[in-house]
Scaffold this motif. Structure first.
Motif, PDB file in Angstrom:
ATOM      1  N   UNK A  60      35.743  30.267   4.497  1.00 24.48           N
ATOM      2  CA  UNK A  60      35.347  28.731   4.891  1.00 24.48           C
ATOM      3  C   UNK A  60      35.611  28.129   2.862  1.00 24.48           C
ATOM      4  N   UNK A  61      36.036  28.621   2.187  1.00 20.44           N
ATOM      5  CA  UNK A  61      35.887  28.820   1.159  1.00 20.44           C
ATOM      6  C   UNK A  61      37.452  29.306   0.783  1.00 20.44           C
ATOM      7  N   UNK A  62      37.925  29.484   1.237  1.00 21.50           N
ATOM      8  CA  UNK A  62      39.627  30.533   0.921  1.00 21.50           C
ATOM      9  C   UNK A  62      40.596  29.319   0.857  1.00 21.50           C
ATOM     10  N   UNK A  63      41.382  28.729   0.131  1.00 26.53           N
ATOM     11  CA  UNK A  63      42.309  27.715  -0.117  1.00 26.53           C
ATOM     12  C   UNK A  63      44.017  28.401   0.703  1.00 26.53           C
ATOM     13  N   UNK A  64      44.301  27.843   1.291  1.00 24.74           N
ATOM     14  CA  UNK A  64      45.410  28.475   2.141  1.00 24.74           C
ATOM     15  C   UNK A  64      45.825  28.571   3.344  1.00 24.74           C
ATOM     16  N   UNK A  65      43.775  28.766   3.704  1.00 22.07           N
ATOM     17  CA  UNK A  65      44.134  29.398   5.045  1.00 22.07           C
ATOM     18  C   UNK A  65      44.354  28.469   5.742  1.00 22.07           C
ATOM     19  N   UNK A  66      44.261  27.357   5.479  1.00 23.94           N
ATOM     20  CA  UNK A  66      44.169  26.589   6.886  1.00 23.94           C
ATOM     21  C   UNK A  66      42.769  26.117   8.009  1.00 23.94           C
ATOM     22  N   UNK A  67      42.451  27.207   7.568  1.00 24.74           N
ATOM     23  CA  UNK A  67      41.438  27.325   8.694  1.00 24.74           C
ATOM     24  C   UNK A  67      39.662  27.120   8.033  1.00 24.74           C
ATOM     25  N   UNK A  68      39.930  26.151   7.097  1.00 23.59           N
ATOM     26  CA  UNK A  68      38.284  26.183   6.092  1.00 23.59           C
ATOM     27  C   UNK A  68      37.080  25.378   7.218  1.00 23.59           C
ATOM     28  N   UNK A  69      37.621  24.465   8.092  1.00 20.94           N
ATOM     29  CA  UNK A  69      37.175  24.103   8.703  1.00 20.94           C
ATOM     30  C   UNK A  69      36.807  24.223   9.702  1.00 20.94           C
ATOM     31  N   UNK A  70      37.469  24.665  10.181  1.00 19.24           N
ATOM     32  CA  UNK A  70      36.598  25.806  11.981  1.00 19.24           C
ATOM     33  C   UNK A  70      35.872  26.708  10.834  1.00 19.24           C
ATOM     34  N   UNK A  71      35.979  27.463  10.066  1.00 17.17           N
ATOM     35  CA  UNK A  71      35.359  28.287  10.022  1.00 17.17           C
ATOM     36  C   UNK A  71      34.185  27.997   9.192  1.00 17.17           C
ATOM     37  N   UNK A  72      33.930  26.588   8.932  1.00 17.67           N
ATOM     38  CA  UNK A  72      32.344  26.067   8.529  1.00 17.67           C
ATOM     39  C   UNK A  72      31.864  26.323   9.146  1.00 17.67           C
ATOM     40  N   UNK A  73      32.363  25.580  10.966  1.00 20.66           N
ATOM     41  CA  UNK A  73      31.589  25.203  11.668  1.00 20.66           C
ATOM     42  C   UNK A  73      31.450  26.049  12.514  1.00 20.66           C
ATOM     43  N   UNK A  74      31.928  27.239  12.400  1.00 17.22           N
ATOM     44  CA  UNK A  74      31.886  28.574  13.522  1.00 17.22           C
ATOM     45  C   UNK A  74      30.398  28.671  12.622  1.00 17.22           C
ATOM     46  N   UNK A  75      30.673  29.299  11.280  1.00 18.89           N
ATOM     47  CA  UNK A  75      29.335  29.550  10.623  1.00 18.89           C
ATOM     48  C   UNK A  75      27.905  28.609  11.185  1.00 18.89           C
ATOM     49  N   UNK A  76      27.815  27.107  11.027  1.00 17.26           N
ATOM     50  CA  UNK A  76      26.563  26.624  11.679  1.00 17.26           C
ATOM     51  C   UNK A  76      26.717  27.182  12.769  1.00 17.26           C
TER      52      UNK A  76
END
Length: 333
Positions: free
Chosen positions: A90-106
């Motif tokens: 969620x905090x790594x730029x360039x991966x393209x999955x930050x938003x999805x990772x943040x929602x999964x973490x929630x």
């Protein structure tokens, strides 16, 4: 006999633990008959779990990959590891999955028991990208949890710090214990690092977490200092590259390589490459020393024209003398 719902969860957990389960062994672990086991397997299939039966002397069941992701079960350590991985994504730029990772973490956090949710909330991880990967260090989960809790609570941390000394594999503690204001727990290049203000040395330090042996209790609370960089990523990158995060590499040079830019650019992560004619390119690169910069440029295995500065030319001359001496035949005995 256990309740059906409890038994189904246990059956699912067992199926996730190994690839194949002989039916007789699975029924024994669940303390049920083979007939009850078959009914439980059918119930899981109705819920979307792709369980297949295999034949043979020890026929049984396996959990296969399906067309969609069914609910999963994790033990405590797996749940914490998953949450840390999602924090990094969620905090790594360039991966393209930050938003999805943040929602999964929630989502993961919501269903965690309170004890695990507290560990995740205090273990805040900063991911700093690095192009070359290294083996993951063996920092213990308890150490990471203690460091993360101190960062979250803004409490002074005391620990012993070991570093390689002398013979291979030998380590020695650096007395007395270090006293630091912990600011960030950072994942960098496959290792965990603590970014902290060292109270005894009055300076910023970066510590490898796998060399930290924490001491209890933690110290008084502190007001966080401002990092001498734009952010923690710039600060850590600067420390590993030989500067303090406020500027660039201490040594930066420019050369012309007898290689096309397309062949050089994939291996240049923090320099610039541009075409300089047919089959040639201009490379501007930095390093922590002139000798290291010359050696880095030499790895491209091509003819080199130094544009500047003169310190880079001298570094190539030093390396040339060393390499020539290394290539010379040994003197007769």
């Amino acid at each position: 006999m256990q309740k059906t719902s409890t038994r189904l969860l246990l059956l699912l957990s067992l199926l996730q633990a190994r690839q194949d389960w002989p039916g007789a062994l699975l029924a024994e672990r669940l303390e049920v008959s083979q007939r009850t086991l078959r009914r439980d397997v059918d119930r899981l299939r109705e819920l979307g779990y792709p369980i297949t039966a295999f034949k043979g002397p020890h026929g049984g069941y396996r959990l296969d990959a399906g067309a969609r992701l069914p609910p999963l079960l994790f033990d405590d350590e797996q749940a914490v590891a998953l949450a840390i991985a999602l924090q990094i994504a969620a905090t790594t730029t360039g991966a393209g999955i930050q938003e999805a990772a943040a929602r999964a973490l929630d989502t993961v956090r919501q269903v965690m028991p309170a004890r695990l949710r507290h560990r995740i909330d205090t273990l805040q991880v900063t991911a700093v990208q690095q192009p070359t990967a290294r083996p993951v260090s063996q920092a213990g989960g308890d150490v990471l949890a203690t460091i993360g809790a101190a960062v979250h609570a803004r409490e002074v941390l005391r620990f012993d710090y070991t570093s390689p000394r002398g013979a291979a594999g030998e380590t020695r503690a650096d007395p007395p214990p270090r006293r630091v204001e912990p600011h960030h727990l950072v994942a960098w290049g496959g290792r965990w690092y603590l970014v902290a203000w060292d109270l005894d040395r009055a300076d910023w330090r970066v510590f490898r977490a796998d060399r930290v042996v924490t001491r209890a209790p933690t110290g008084p609370r502190f007001t966080p200092r401002e990092l001498p960089a734009a952010d923690v990523a710039a600060f850590v990158a600067g420390r590993f590259q030989g500067f303090d995060g406020t500027g660039g590499w201490p040594c930066r040079g420019e050369v012309i390589l007898d290689l096309p830019a397309a062949e050089v650019s994939p291996y240049v992560f923090d320099g610039t490459v541009e075409e300089a004619g047919p089959g040639r390119c201009r490379l501007v690169l930095g390093s922590w020393s002139w000798t290291a910069l010359a050696a880095t440029i030499g790895r491209f295995d091509a003819d080199i024209e130094v544009v500047g500065p003169v310190e880079l030319e001298r570094a190539f001359a030093r390396l040339a003398r060393r390499y020539a001496a290394a290539a010379a035949p040994p003197p007769p005995q």
